[in-house]
Design a protein around this motif. Structure first.
Motif, PDB file in Angstrom:
ATOM      1  N   PHE A 174       0.845  -1.182   0.000  1.00  0.00           N
ATOM      2  CA  PHE A 174       0.000   0.000   0.000  1.00  0.00           C
ATOM      3  C   PHE A 174       0.881   1.233   0.000  1.00  0.00           C
ATOM      4  N   GLN A 175       0.380   2.249  -0.660  1.00  0.00           N
ATOM      5  CA  GLN A 175       1.140   3.490  -0.662  1.00  0.00           C
ATOM      6  C   GLN A 175       0.810   4.265   0.601  1.00  0.00           C
ATOM      7  N   LYS A 176       1.793   4.983   1.060  1.00  0.00           N
ATOM      8  CA  LYS A 176       1.578   5.846   2.220  1.00  0.00           C
ATOM      9  C   LYS A 176       1.492   7.265   1.700  1.00  0.00           C
ATOM     10  N   ASP A 177       0.294   7.669   1.361  1.00  0.00           N
ATOM     11  CA  ASP A 177       0.075   8.973   0.760  1.00  0.00           C
ATOM     12  C   ASP A 177      -0.399   9.932   1.842  1.00  0.00           C
ATOM     13  N   THR A 178       0.499  10.759   2.321  1.00  0.00           N
ATOM     14  CA  THR A 178       0.150  11.695   3.385  1.00  0.00           C
ATOM     15  C   THR A 178      -0.095  13.106   2.858  1.00  0.00           C
ATOM     16  N   GLN A 179       0.106  13.311   1.578  1.00  0.00           N
ATOM     17  CA  GLN A 179      -0.097  14.627   0.995  1.00  0.00           C
ATOM     18  C   GLN A 179      -1.594  14.914   0.872  1.00  0.00           C
ATOM     19  N   LYS A 180      -1.903  16.191   0.880  1.00  0.00           N
ATOM     20  CA  LYS A 180      -3.272  16.594   0.626  1.00  0.00           C
ATOM     21  C   LYS A 180      -3.596  16.286  -0.831  1.00  0.00           C
ATOM     22  N   PRO A 181      -4.764  15.730  -1.100  1.00  0.00           N
ATOM     23  CA  PRO A 181      -5.112  15.398  -2.477  1.00  0.00           C
ATOM     24  C   PRO A 181      -5.181  16.651  -3.345  1.00  0.00           C
ATOM     25  N   ASP A 184      -6.453   2.277  -5.891  1.00  0.00           N
ATOM     26  CA  ASP A 184      -5.242   1.513  -5.557  1.00  0.00           C
ATOM     27  C   ASP A 184      -5.416   0.753  -4.247  1.00  0.00           C
ATOM     28  N   TYR A 185      -5.974   1.408  -3.242  1.00  0.00           N
ATOM     29  CA  TYR A 185      -6.205   0.754  -1.954  1.00  0.00           C
ATOM     30  C   TYR A 185      -7.180  -0.409  -2.116  1.00  0.00           C
ATOM     31  N   PHE A 186      -8.260  -0.156  -2.827  1.00  0.00           N
ATOM     32  CA  PHE A 186      -9.253  -1.213  -3.047  1.00  0.00           C
ATOM     33  C   PHE A 186      -8.638  -2.401  -3.788  1.00  0.00           C
ATOM     34  N   ASN A 187      -7.828  -2.116  -4.810  1.00  0.00           N
ATOM     35  CA  ASN A 187      -7.188  -3.206  -5.555  1.00  0.00           C
ATOM     36  C   ASN A 187      -6.274  -4.035  -4.659  1.00  0.00           C
ATOM     37  N   SER A 217      -9.011 -14.251  10.955  1.00  0.00           N
ATOM     38  CA  SER A 217      -9.252 -13.139  11.872  1.00  0.00           C
ATOM     39  C   SER A 217      -8.209 -12.038  11.677  1.00  0.00           C
ATOM     40  N   GLU A 218      -6.955 -12.434  11.517  1.00  0.00           N
ATOM     41  CA  GLU A 218      -5.892 -11.447  11.290  1.00  0.00           C
ATOM     42  C   GLU A 218      -6.106 -10.710   9.970  1.00  0.00           C
ATOM     43  N   MET A 219      -6.546 -11.440   8.944  1.00  0.00           N
ATOM     44  CA  MET A 219      -6.808 -10.811   7.655  1.00  0.00           C
ATOM     45  C   MET A 219      -7.935  -9.787   7.784  1.00  0.00           C
ATOM     46  N   VAL A 220      -8.969 -10.139   8.520  1.00  0.00           N
ATOM     47  CA  VAL A 220     -10.087  -9.209   8.704  1.00  0.00           C
ATOM     48  C   VAL A 220      -9.608  -7.956   9.439  1.00  0.00           C
ATOM     49  N   ASP A 221      -8.788  -8.135  10.461  1.00  0.00           N
ATOM     50  CA  ASP A 221      -8.252  -6.976  11.189  1.00  0.00           C
ATOM     51  C   ASP A 221      -7.364  -6.119  10.293  1.00  0.00           C
ATOM     52  N   TYR A 222      -6.536  -6.781   9.486  1.00  0.00           N
ATOM     53  CA  TYR A 222      -5.648  -6.077   8.560  1.00  0.00           C
ATOM     54  C   TYR A 222      -6.472  -5.255   7.563  1.00  0.00           C
ATOM     55  N   ARG A 223      -7.481  -5.897   7.030  1.00  0.00           N
ATOM     56  CA  ARG A 223      -8.336  -5.187   6.069  1.00  0.00           C
ATOM     57  C   ARG A 223      -9.070  -4.037   6.718  1.00  0.00           C
ATOM     58  N   LYS A 224      -9.444  -4.199   7.966  1.00  0.00           N
ATOM     59  CA  LYS A 224     -10.173  -3.147   8.672  1.00  0.00           C
ATOM     60  C   LYS A 224      -9.347  -1.858   8.713  1.00  0.00           C
ATOM     61  N   GLU A 225      -8.038  -2.004   8.919  1.00  0.00           N
ATOM     62  CA  GLU A 225      -7.152  -0.835   8.929  1.00  0.00           C
ATOM     63  C   GLU A 225      -7.203  -0.104   7.589  1.00  0.00           C
ATOM     64  N   TRP A 226      -7.159  -0.863   6.497  1.00  0.00           N
ATOM     65  CA  TRP A 226      -7.154  -0.241   5.172  1.00  0.00           C
ATOM     66  C   TRP A 226      -8.509   0.312   4.810  1.00  0.00           C
ATOM     67  N   ILE A 227      -9.544  -0.297   5.302  1.00  0.00           N
ATOM     68  CA  ILE A 227     -10.881   0.234   5.045  1.00  0.00           C
ATOM     69  C   ILE A 227     -11.046   1.571   5.752  1.00  0.00           C
ATOM     70  N   GLU A 228     -10.444   1.705   6.935  1.00  0.00           N
ATOM     71  CA  GLU A 228     -10.472   3.003   7.624  1.00  0.00           C
ATOM     72  C   GLU A 228      -9.767   4.070   6.788  1.00  0.00           C
ATOM     73  N   LYS A 229      -8.645   3.694   6.158  1.00  0.00           N
ATOM     74  CA  LYS A 229      -7.939   4.650   5.290  1.00  0.00           C
ATOM     75  C   LYS A 229      -8.785   5.001   4.072  1.00  0.00           C
ATOM     76  N   ILE A 230      -9.480   4.010   3.539  1.00  0.00           N
ATOM     77  CA  ILE A 230     -10.360   4.265   2.397  1.00  0.00           C
ATOM     78  C   ILE A 230     -11.495   5.194   2.815  1.00  0.00           C
ATOM     79  N   GLN A 231     -12.001   5.024   4.026  1.00  0.00           N
ATOM     80  CA  GLN A 231     -13.064   5.903   4.514  1.00  0.00           C
ATOM     81  C   GLN A 231     -12.571   7.335   4.652  1.00  0.00           C
ATOM     82  N   GLU A 232     -11.307   7.487   5.045  1.00  0.00           N
ATOM     83  CA  GLU A 232     -10.731   8.836   5.104  1.00  0.00           C
ATOM     84  C   GLU A 232     -10.705   9.462   3.703  1.00  0.00           C
ATOM     85  N   LEU A 233     -10.376   8.644   2.713  1.00  0.00           N
ATOM     86  CA  LEU A 233     -10.384   9.143   1.333  1.00  0.00           C
ATOM     87  C   LEU A 233     -11.800   9.518   0.902  1.00  0.00           C
TER      88      LEU A 233
END
Length: 143
Positions: A2-9, A21-24, A46-62
């Motif tokens: 995953f990319q770590k994109d901290t810049q303002k869009p 990209d995150y979804f893919n 369970s670990e996969m679900v937790d891992y995905r949860k983190e990325w879904i939170e990032k997607i929600q921020e987007l």
């Protein structure tokens, strides 16, 4: 991965491309797990679900950032990106359904197995009590 994109869009398209990209990436991981869901231990799922949860939170921020651009005109490219995101989200829902159904089957099998063990234990305990009562009766009759 995953990319770590901290810049303002910079634009709606930039946000959408990052979201795609995150979804893919989440889809790739989910497909690998879904292909092995029958064999994988519950802990790995369970670990996969937790891992995905983190990325879904990032997607929600987007998604929040995307709403900021929603007031502006949407280009054809942005519409295409939104459609791709929507398709991937649908695929993820199907994969999640498969994973959760598998976990539900495992849970029911475990409960049934536990109930069978408990039933056998209860039966053995009752049989033991019955044998003791029979021995006591025999002792009384013999006296």
């Amino acid at each position: 991965m995953f990319q770590k994109d901290t810049q303002k869009p910079k634009s709606l398209e930039h946000v959408l491309q990052t979201e795609l990209d995150y979804f893919n990436s989440v889809l790739t991981i989910s497909q690998k797990v879904a292909g092995q869901v029958e064999k994988l231990p519950v802990k790995v799922l369970s670990e996969m679900v937790d891992y995905r949860k983190e990325w879904i939170e990032k997607i929600q921020e987007l998604e929040v950032q995307r709403k900021d651009f929603a007031r502006s005109a949407v280009s054809d490219n942005s519409r295409k990106l939104m459609k791709q995101i929507s398709n991937i989200a649908g695929q993820l829902v199907e994969i999640d359904d498969k994973i959760y159904k598998n976990l539900e089957r495992r849970k029911l099998a475990y409960v049934e197995q536990s109930a069978a063990v408990a039933g056998k234990s209860d039966y053995a305990r009752k049989a033991e009590i019955q044998v003791k009562n029979t021995i006591n009766r025999i002792n009384i009759i013999q006296e």
